[in-house]
Design a protein around this motif. Sequence first.
Motif, mmCIF file in Angstrom:
data_model
loop_
_atom_site.group_PDB
_atom_site.id
_atom_site.type_symbol
_atom_site.label_atom_id
_atom_site.label_comp_id
_atom_site.label_asym_id
_atom_site.label_seq_id
_atom_site.Cartn_x
_atom_site.Cartn_y
_atom_site.Cartn_z
ATOM 1 N N GLU A 51 0.857 -1.194 0.000
ATOM 2 C CA GLU A 51 0.000 0.000 0.000
ATOM 3 C C GLU A 51 0.891 1.242 0.000
ATOM 4 O OE1 GLU A 51 -2.275 1.656 3.692
ATOM 5 O OE2 GLU A 51 -3.527 0.097 2.771
ATOM 6 N N GLY A 52 0.650 2.143 -0.925
ATOM 7 C CA GLY A 52 1.399 3.400 -0.951
ATOM 8 C C GLY A 52 2.896 3.232 -1.102
ATOM 9 N N GLY A 53 3.339 2.259 -1.896
ATOM 10 C CA GLY A 53 4.772 2.060 -2.110
ATOM 11 C C GLY A 53 5.495 1.410 -0.948
ATOM 12 N N ALA A 54 4.756 0.761 -0.042
ATOM 13 C CA ALA A 54 5.363 0.113 1.125
ATOM 14 C C ALA A 54 4.606 -1.174 1.443
ATOM 15 C CB ALA A 54 5.311 1.043 2.333
ATOM 16 N N VAL A 55 5.244 -2.042 2.206
ATOM 17 C CA VAL A 55 4.551 -3.215 2.749
ATOM 18 C C VAL A 55 4.103 -2.839 4.148
ATOM 19 C CG1 VAL A 55 4.779 -5.621 3.460
ATOM 20 C CG2 VAL A 55 5.897 -4.840 1.367
ATOM 21 N N ARG A 56 2.826 -2.964 4.408
ATOM 22 C CA ARG A 56 2.251 -2.612 5.710
ATOM 23 C C ARG A 56 1.762 -3.873 6.401
ATOM 24 N NH1 ARG A 56 1.566 2.851 6.223
ATOM 25 N NH2 ARG A 56 1.888 3.998 4.303
ATOM 26 N N LEU A 67 7.301 -1.326 6.010
ATOM 27 C CA LEU A 67 8.598 -1.586 5.384
ATOM 28 C C LEU A 67 8.636 -0.792 4.088
ATOM 29 C CD1 LEU A 67 8.676 -5.461 5.826
ATOM 30 C CD2 LEU A 67 9.910 -3.772 7.179
ATOM 31 N N ARG A 68 9.570 0.141 3.988
ATOM 32 C CA ARG A 68 9.660 0.994 2.799
ATOM 33 C C ARG A 68 11.108 1.009 2.337
ATOM 34 N NH1 ARG A 68 6.257 4.744 1.011
ATOM 35 N NH2 ARG A 68 5.154 4.851 3.003
ATOM 36 N N ALA A 74 15.046 7.525 -4.577
ATOM 37 C CA ALA A 74 13.746 7.215 -5.171
ATOM 38 C C ALA A 74 13.143 6.005 -4.473
ATOM 39 C CB ALA A 74 13.910 6.914 -6.663
ATOM 40 N N PRO A 75 11.812 5.971 -4.327
ATOM 41 C CA PRO A 75 11.182 4.813 -3.677
ATOM 42 C C PRO A 75 11.459 3.523 -4.460
ATOM 43 C CG PRO A 75 9.606 6.596 -3.959
ATOM 44 C CD PRO A 75 10.852 6.981 -4.712
ATOM 45 N N ALA A 76 11.712 2.456 -3.743
ATOM 46 C CA ALA A 76 11.879 1.146 -4.358
ATOM 47 C C ALA A 76 10.506 0.495 -4.502
ATOM 48 C CB ALA A 76 12.790 0.280 -3.491
ATOM 49 N N GLU A 77 10.391 -0.455 -5.395
ATOM 50 C CA GLU A 77 9.118 -1.132 -5.635
ATOM 51 C C GLU A 77 9.005 -2.360 -4.728
ATOM 52 O OE1 GLU A 77 6.608 -0.199 -7.607
ATOM 53 O OE2 GLU A 77 7.724 1.621 -8.018
#
Length: 85
Positions: A51-56, A67-68, A74-77
Motif C-alpha cells: 500500500e502506498g509504495g510500502a509493505v504494511r 517496510l519501505r 527514489a522509492p523502491a518497488e
Amino acid sequence: VQFTKRAIHRRHVLFRKPHYWVIADVLDPLDDQPHEYTSLFQLGPGEARVEGGAVRLGRPGEAGMVLRGVSGGAPAEPALIRGQR
C-alpha cells in the motif's frame, strides 16, 4: 566459496520512544559500477499488504509496521510473496 566484498553495509537505528523505530540500511559500493540490491524479510502470519509504495503489516487503524525501500533517493518497488517454501 569465494566472497568478494563489493559494498560497505551500514545500519542506522533510531528509537523514537515509545512510538516507533526507524532502521536504515545503507549500502555503499566500492566501485563506480551500478549495483542492484534486494532485501528480504520473513514475516509471520497476519495482515500484510502492499500500500502506498510500502509493505504494511497489521490491520488498518491499529499499530503495525511499515517496510519501505529507497534506492538513490527514489522509492523502491515492494513486493509481497506468500506461501513460498
